[in-house]
Each structure stands twice: as structure tokens, then as C-alpha cells.
Write a protein that holds these residues in place. Structure first.
Motif, PDB file in Angstrom:
ATOM      1  N   VAL A  37      -8.099   9.593  -7.142  1.00  0.00           N
ATOM      2  CA  VAL A  37      -8.059   9.306  -5.708  1.00  0.00           C
ATOM      3  C   VAL A  37      -6.805   8.491  -5.421  1.00  0.00           C
ATOM      4  CG1 VAL A  37     -10.545   9.379  -5.423  1.00  0.00           C
ATOM      5  CG2 VAL A  37      -9.462   7.216  -6.010  1.00  0.00           C
ATOM      6  N   GLU A  38      -6.236   8.700  -4.267  1.00  0.00           N
ATOM      7  CA  GLU A  38      -5.002   8.012  -3.910  1.00  0.00           C
ATOM      8  C   GLU A  38      -5.286   6.557  -3.555  1.00  0.00           C
ATOM      9  OE1 GLU A  38      -1.814   7.241  -4.281  1.00  0.00           O
ATOM     10  OE2 GLU A  38      -1.508   9.393  -3.951  1.00  0.00           O
ATOM     11  N   THR A  39      -4.341   5.696  -3.856  1.00  0.00           N
ATOM     12  CA  THR A  39      -4.431   4.275  -3.514  1.00  0.00           C
ATOM     13  C   THR A  39      -4.274   4.131  -2.006  1.00  0.00           C
ATOM     14  OG1 THR A  39      -3.501   3.669  -5.654  1.00  0.00           O
ATOM     15  CG2 THR A  39      -3.412   2.008  -3.900  1.00  0.00           C
ATOM     16  N   GLU A  40      -5.352   3.721  -1.341  1.00  0.00           N
ATOM     17  CA  GLU A  40      -5.352   3.756   0.115  1.00  0.00           C
ATOM     18  C   GLU A  40      -4.397   2.739   0.746  1.00  0.00           C
ATOM     19  OE1 GLU A  40      -9.186   1.577  -1.225  1.00  0.00           O
ATOM     20  OE2 GLU A  40      -7.887   3.214  -1.906  1.00  0.00           O
ATOM     21  N   THR A  41      -4.014   1.701   0.002  1.00  0.00           N
ATOM     22  CA  THR A  41      -3.108   0.687   0.562  1.00  0.00           C
ATOM     23  C   THR A  41      -1.689   0.822   0.001  1.00  0.00           C
ATOM     24  OG1 THR A  41      -3.755  -0.895  -1.159  1.00  0.00           O
ATOM     25  CG2 THR A  41      -4.997  -0.947   0.907  1.00  0.00           C
ATOM     26  N   LEU A  42      -1.378   1.957  -0.603  1.00  0.00           N
ATOM     27  CA  LEU A  42      -0.068   2.128  -1.243  1.00  0.00           C
ATOM     28  C   LEU A  42       1.079   1.943  -0.253  1.00  0.00           C
ATOM     29  CD1 LEU A  42       1.309   2.856  -3.935  1.00  0.00           C
ATOM     30  CD2 LEU A  42       1.236   5.250  -3.219  1.00  0.00           C
ATOM     31  N   SER A  43       0.859   2.317   1.002  1.00  0.00           N
ATOM     32  CA  SER A  43       1.934   2.239   1.999  1.00  0.00           C
ATOM     33  C   SER A  43       2.344   0.796   2.287  1.00  0.00           C
ATOM     34  CB  SER A  43       1.500   2.918   3.298  1.00  0.00           C
ATOM     35  OG  SER A  43       0.348   2.282   3.835  1.00  0.00           O
ATOM     36  N   ARG A  44       1.522  -0.168   1.896  1.00  0.00           N
ATOM     37  CA  ARG A  44       1.907  -1.580   2.086  1.00  0.00           C
ATOM     38  C   ARG A  44       3.112  -1.949   1.233  1.00  0.00           C
ATOM     39  NH1 ARG A  44      -1.404  -6.111   0.805  1.00  0.00           N
ATOM     40  NH2 ARG A  44      -0.040  -7.216   2.265  1.00  0.00           N
ATOM     41  N   THR A  45       3.265  -1.274   0.094  1.00  0.00           N
ATOM     42  CA  THR A  45       4.307  -1.645  -0.850  1.00  0.00           C
ATOM     43  C   THR A  45       5.296  -0.524  -1.147  1.00  0.00           C
ATOM     44  OG1 THR A  45       2.779  -1.072  -2.654  1.00  0.00           O
ATOM     45  CG2 THR A  45       2.892  -3.392  -1.989  1.00  0.00           C
ATOM     46  N   HIS A  46       4.915   0.743  -0.889  1.00  0.00           N
ATOM     47  CA  HIS A  46       5.783   1.857  -1.256  1.00  0.00           C
ATOM     48  C   HIS A  46       5.673   2.992  -0.237  1.00  0.00           C
ATOM     49  CE1 HIS A  46       5.013  -0.230  -5.099  1.00  0.00           C
ATOM     50  NE2 HIS A  46       6.214   0.192  -5.455  1.00  0.00           N
ATOM     51  N   THR A  47       6.746   3.753  -0.120  1.00  0.00           N
ATOM     52  CA  THR A  47       6.743   4.961   0.702  1.00  0.00           C
ATOM     53  C   THR A  47       7.477   6.063  -0.058  1.00  0.00           C
ATOM     54  OG1 THR A  47       8.797   4.292   1.809  1.00  0.00           O
ATOM     55  CG2 THR A  47       6.719   3.686   2.882  1.00  0.00           C
ATOM     56  N   GLY A  48       7.165   7.293   0.298  1.00  0.00           N
ATOM     57  CA  GLY A  48       7.876   8.426  -0.259  1.00  0.00           C
ATOM     58  C   GLY A  48       7.592   8.715  -1.715  1.00  0.00           C
ATOM     59  N   LEU A  49       6.433   8.322  -2.209  1.00  0.00           N
ATOM     60  CA  LEU A  49       6.100   8.545  -3.618  1.00  0.00           C
ATOM     61  C   LEU A  49       5.338   9.857  -3.795  1.00  0.00           C
ATOM     62  CD1 LEU A  49       4.915   4.996  -4.744  1.00  0.00           C
ATOM     63  CD2 LEU A  49       7.127   6.079  -5.170  1.00  0.00           C
TER      64      LEU A  49
END
Length: 630
Positions: free
Chosen positions: A26-38
């Protein structure tokens, strides 16, 4: 999910085969807080990730998000993120058993040949492949390049010889020594590991063997260093966490937001651990370390400024910490320390002062000082009677414990005085202080790092007992780096510090902490420098008990079975006990650990130690999560 297989001299340390397809990622739901375009998570984790079964560990399935706040006393302590993250090629679990971690498996043959199997598809924190090339670069371009590594680390040497290194394939490397090297795997699991791999794709740009010479010269000028080698070393800081551009395999990596007062670490989106529920770890988005004056940490914790804090807290802070529990929503846990003694005094047997050097090398003198320490008093006054008298040898929880060796002497100044008289220190001045042969009063300055006020309190209590012996004690607060520098130069006579980090060793763990194998050996830093440098600096050990320590350590280093390793350990502990090489005080003391009530999966009952343990490391902070994360 680990197995050991022994057959025909082959030991396999491996995780049972499991692939990313075994769990539903499952994708890390808060990933956009620290990274984009992954890329998606299935392309970020290894094909065979490290699968964590939280339920089997008695832990809760968490959720992603949140910033974990903690405090450090010095900006350089940001490197603790690489201690607490505790991603190691092999690491200790909570039962102090070595298990694969970054590695998928290790094959060990005859204790001298180690084949390391990487996880296919594993990536650095910047998304570049982590492969055997990263091991090759370290071995061939760093370890064996004298411009970068003048002296190889002792754990890589057997009889002064490096191993043969072989790249088997993209995910397999092999180290082979002519004789056993039992120190190899435990060294990889240390709180400060040797990092026998490097991000070759990043570091090659600073190496003229691979990079553009003109660009390297330009970077040398910009960095204001002499040549490419110090530039390379400056950029290659796997432990210190000082270069935000350096790729990492740890759960959190340094970000460019970091400054001298506030360090910000963000999640590694390519981290190799995944839960059985398909969640990529770590749960927590960011770890924020605020630099605070050490004397203010307890007060700021009480004010609610930390989610997880042990650094900078001591037993004496408990009353302050307890007062803030209800109002600030945290719990002050008590973790027993793994140190062999909460506080220990280390006489420098290689001190420059010739009179003190002669005196310190007389076992009777060290024994007399030990007899002049009222450990029961220290325990009552400083630790509310919760500890036990300690000789700084080994804790009862260790399988190597022997009461005959590890029990400290009772307080007995009469016996201590007789020993000092026997030495010939019979003359005293008008204040009753004994005189050295050159006529100086026997005044001992004991230096502290200035980080723990309870050490000064302990010395003030010890002062009275030593006064009855005719020995004057003067505490001198300093700073850690200054104190160690003075120890290395021979100017420091005595120091007070924590007892040996590993108070619960087993025969499989290296005994190097109790042997002069580095300058950190405060009982004889010059001996440690000699051993570390291969005789190029420091002093050759010439004190018989220390020579025997090195012989026993060599026996351990070349041992072929557990019985030989245990015998070597017992000899080392016997020498420490009989020769009173350090002066222990109290053991079994607890370390305050403040835990936010919203932070989950942090054990309330745990052991706080450096090696083994990495403080929080073996409890896997990547599995901690906030119940109220958004």
C-alpha cells in the motif's frame, strides 16, 4: 522469520524467502509531505524486502505521518539518527541475536569466509541501485587506498592481513580470510557501524580515478581543502549525517532544511522494511532534532517539547519529569541501563606525569581507591537505593557473569590506608594529604565531560572517602571533546565517564571495549593509539596485565568455536576484576525515557544501551507511530 543452518562447516544466517508480491503493498499516504514525483511503492522497495510481522512482536499496526520531536545537546549529535535508525547489514534483535537486515542472508564458512547476499532491487535513498559495486568501491577504492584510509580498521585484519574480496554477482560479495574472524559480523551490528559499503555512484565524482579532474580541482578549492582525498572524506560521512546529498539506507535521511540549531530528517522513500500489511516503513514522516543546552533539556521535556527523549536526561531529573506527565501528555519510562556501571572512574595508566604513572600502575593503589568508595552511600543518595554496588566488570544478566570476579569490594578505608602505607606513601602534609615521592601532595584531578551533573555529585561523595585515605580529589568539569583530547595527549590523569557500554556481553560479542584497541580506552589511550596505528603512534603496551588483555583479545579474534571465545572473555573479565583497572560505583541504574502518550509501539520495559542496542535502535523506531497522525 529467521533460520540458522549448520552443515559441513557452513552457517547460513538468512531471512526466509519472501517477496514484495507476498504482501499487498500500500502506498504511504503522507508521502507527499516529504517527496513528490516518486515511482509507486512496488518500484521503491526491494523485490525481497524485509518483512516485519508486528503482531508477532506484540506491536500494533500503525499509520503513516507526523513529526517526531527530540532534543540534542550538540549540533553534531544529529548523527544519532544513524544510531537510532539502526539499519545494518546484520543487526541485533531484542534478544541480542544477530539477524540479517539490509542483507537478505549471510553464508559463513569455518568462521573465515563470509558471503553476503543483498536484496535484489534494493535502492539508495535517492533511488539509485544498491549493489555489489558499492561494496567493491569501498574495499578497492577506500579501504585499500592509503590516501583515504592510512590504517585499515582492526575488525578487517586477521594477523595483520586484509581478506580477499570477491564480487560474485550484482547482489553477492564475499570476504575470505585465511583464519577465522569472529569480529566481522558483530562489528557490522554496532551502534556506530563500519559501513563496508558506499554509494559509489555518488562518491566517484570526487575520486580522480573516476571523476572529472578539473571539476574535482574546482570542488577542492571551494571546500578549502588540500586535495581530492580530504574532499572525498568530507563528502563521505555515512555516520555523521553532515552531508544531506549523501545517499543513505537508513529509515530517515538528513534534509537540506537542517541548520546548526535544528536538524530535520525525512523518511527514506526507498527503505527496505515492509509490514505484513504491506506498509512501507518508517511510519513517521520526519524526525526533528532541536539543539538545546544540555542543562535545559529536562525542563523543556517537562514543558512538552519532545515526543521521545532520553538523551540529556539523567536519573536526578525524574522528579521534574514526573511533574509534567499528566499536564503534558507523556510518560516517563524507566529503562535499566546496560552499562557495567552507571558511573566509573578511569585512571590513565599512560599519563605523562611520571610520578602518577608509576602510582597508577601499582595495583595496590587502584585497589585502595576502590576500597575508599562507599558504593552503598552512592546508591542511597544518588539512586534512591534502586541500584547495586558495581565494579564495572559485567552485569548479572550476562551469561559471562561471575560473582567472584564482578563483585566490588566493601567500603574499607582501614584496609585502603594499609595498602597505601605498603606502597610507601607514608608522609603527609599538615592537612593529612599523603605526599608523592617528589614531595607534591597526592591531589587527583578527575575530569568530567560536563554532560551529567550526577557525576560531579558522585565525585563529591567519593571525595570524603578518599580524604580518609589521605588522597585529595578535585572534580574538573570540561567538555567531551576537550576531555578526550587531553586523554589522548596524556595530560589527563583521571576521568569519570559511564561504565563499559556493554554490561551484558555474551561470548559472541567482541571484547574490544575492555581492551586497548582504540584511543577510547581511557585506562590507557596511548596504548590504544599504538594498537590502532599498528605501532606508528602512541605507546607500545608494556604493562603486564594489559599485555595479557591483548593476548586474550587475540585469542578471541582467532577463535574457532564458542568455547574458545568464552574462555578468552573470562580471562579478560578476570584481569579487570583482579587488577581493578577501573573503579565502578553502582549498576542497575535506570535511564529516564520520556514517551509521548500519542507515540505508539515504544516499549515501556526495555534496556538502554549503546553497544549492543544502539539506544532506541534495536526497538526499531521505524515501527513507532503517532496515534493522532494526520
Amino acid at each position: 522469520m529467521i533460520r540458522f543452518v549448520v552443515a559441513l562447516g557452513l552457517v547460513v544466517l538468512a531471512a526466509l524467502p519472501v517477496s514484495a508480491q507476498t504482501v499487498q503493498l500500500v502506498e504511504t499516504e503522507t508521502l507527499s509531505r516529504t517527496h513528490t514525483g516518486l515511482p509507486p511503492v512496488a518500484e521503491r522497495v526491494p523485490e525481497e524486502p524485509y518483512i516485519v510481522d508486528l503482531a508477532a512482536k506484540g506491536r500494533k499496526v500503525g499509520k503513516h505521518g507526523g513529526d517526531l520531536k527530540t532534543m540534542i545537546g550538540r549540533s553534531k549529535d544529529v548523527r544519532l539518527i544513524n544510531v537510532w535508525g539502526y539499519a545494518r547489514l546484520v543487526g541485533y534483535d531484542e534478544q541480542y541475536q544477530l539477524k540479517p537486515d539490509i542483507l537478505r542472508a549471510v553464508d559463513e564458512e569455518e568462521g573465515r569466509v563470509f558471503t553476503l547476499h543483498l536484496r535484489k532491487g534494493h535502492k539508495w535513498s535517492n533511488g539509485e541501485p544498491f549493489t555489489s559495486e558499492d561494496f567493491r568501491y569501498w574495499f578497492e577504492d577506500i579501504l585499500t587506498n592509503t590516501e583515504l584510509t592510512p590504517t585499515p580498521s582492526p575488525f578487517m585484519l586477521v594477523d595483520g592481513k586484509l581478506p580477499t574480496f570477491e564480487v560474485v554477482d550484482e547482489t553477492t560479495v564475499r570476504f575470505a580470510w585465511d583464519k577465522p574472524n569472529p569480529n566481522f559480523l558483530p562489528s557490522l551490528a554496532q551502534a556506530r557501524p563500519p559501513f563496508i559499503y558506499r554509494p559509489a555512484h555518488y562518491l566517484k565524482q570526487f575520486n580522480p580515478k573516476y571523476g572529472d579532474p578539473e571539476k574535482i580541482e574546482e570542488m577542492v578549492r571551494e571546500a578549502k581543502v588540500r586535495s581530492w582525498a580530504p574532499l572525498h572524506n568530507l563528502k563521505d560521512e555515512m555516520y555523521d549525517a553532515s552531508n544531506p546529498d549523501l545517499p543513505s539506507l537508513q529509515p530517515w535521511v538528513l534534509s537540506a532544511e537542517t541548520n546548526d540549531r535544528r536538524a530535520v530528517m525525512v523518511r527514506n522513500p526507498y527503505f527496505h522494511r515492509v509490514t505484513t500489511e504491506g506498509q512501507q516503513l518508517p511510519y513517521i514522516d520526519r524526525v526533528i532534532m532541536n539543539v538545546v543546552d544540555g542543562g535545559l533539556i529536562a525542563t523543556k521535556v517537562q514543558a512538552g517539547d519532545a515526543d521521545l527523549q532520553a538523551r540529556g536526561l539523567v536519573f536526578a531529573d525524574l522528579p521534574v519529569l514526573k511533574r509534567g506527565e499528566k499536564s503534558r501528555g507523556y510518560t516517563a519510562g524507566l529503562w535499566p541501563q546496560a552499562n557495567a556501571s552507571a558511573i566509573a572512574i578511569y585512571p590513565n595508566l599512560t599519563v605523562n606525569d611520571p610520578e602518577l604513572r608509576t602510582l597508577f600502575r601499582d595495583r595496590r593503589f587502584r585497589e585502595a581507591l576502590s576500597l575508599g568508595i562507599d558504593r552503598e552511600l552512592l546508591n542511597r543518595v544518588l539512586y534512591f537505593g534502586l541500584g547495586q554496588p558495581s565494579a564495572n566488570i559485567v552485569l548479572p544478566e550476562s551469561p559471562l557473569y561471575s560473582e567472584a570476579v564482578a563483585a566490588p569490594p566493601p567500603y574499607d578505608t582501614d584496609k585502603g590506608n594499609k595498602l597505601l602505607d605498603e606502597i610507601g606513601l607514608t608522609k603527609r602534609n599538615a592537612e593529612g594529604i599523603r605526599l608523592l615521592p617528589d614531595g607534591r601532595p597526592l591531589e587527583l584531578i578527575i575530569e568530567t565531560a560536563g554532560e551529567d551533573a550526577i557525576q560531579i555529585d558522585a565525585l563529591e561523595l567519593i571525595k570524603d572517602g578518599w580524604r580518609e585515605l589521605g588522597v585529595a580529589l578535585f572534580p574538573r568539569p570540561s567538555q567531551r571533546d576537550v576531555m578526550r583530547s587531553r586523554a589522548f595527549s596524556g595530560d589527563l590523569a583521571m576521568s569519570v565517564w559511564l561504565g563499559y557500554d556493554n554490561g551484558i556481553p555474551s561470548e559472541t560479542m567482541p571484547p574490544v571495549e575492555r581492551v586497548p584497541t582504540s584511543e577510547q580506552f581511557l585506562t590507557g589511550p596511548a596504548w590504544g593509539a599504538w594498537v590502532t596505528s599498528g605501532g606508528q603512534s602512541g605507546e607500545k603496551p608494556d604493562y603486564e596485565p594489559v599485555v595479557k588483555l591483548l593476548e586474550a583479545n587475540n585469542t578471541w579474534m582467532t577463535s574457532e568455536n564458542a568455547a574458545e571465545r568464552e574462555a578468552a572473555w573470562m580471562e579478560i573479565l578476570r584481569i579487570h576484576g583482579e587488577e581493578v583497572l577501573t573503579l565502578g560505583t553502582v549498576q542497575g541504574v535506570v535511564q529516564p525515557v520520556v514517551i509521548s502518550n500519542s507515540l505508539k509501539n515504544v516499549p515501556m520495559k526495555a534496556t538502554y544501551g549503546w553497544d549492543p542496542g544502539a539506544q532506541f535502535g534495536i526497538y526499531r523506531p521505524d515501527e513507532f507511530f503517532f496515534a493522532d497522525s494526520e
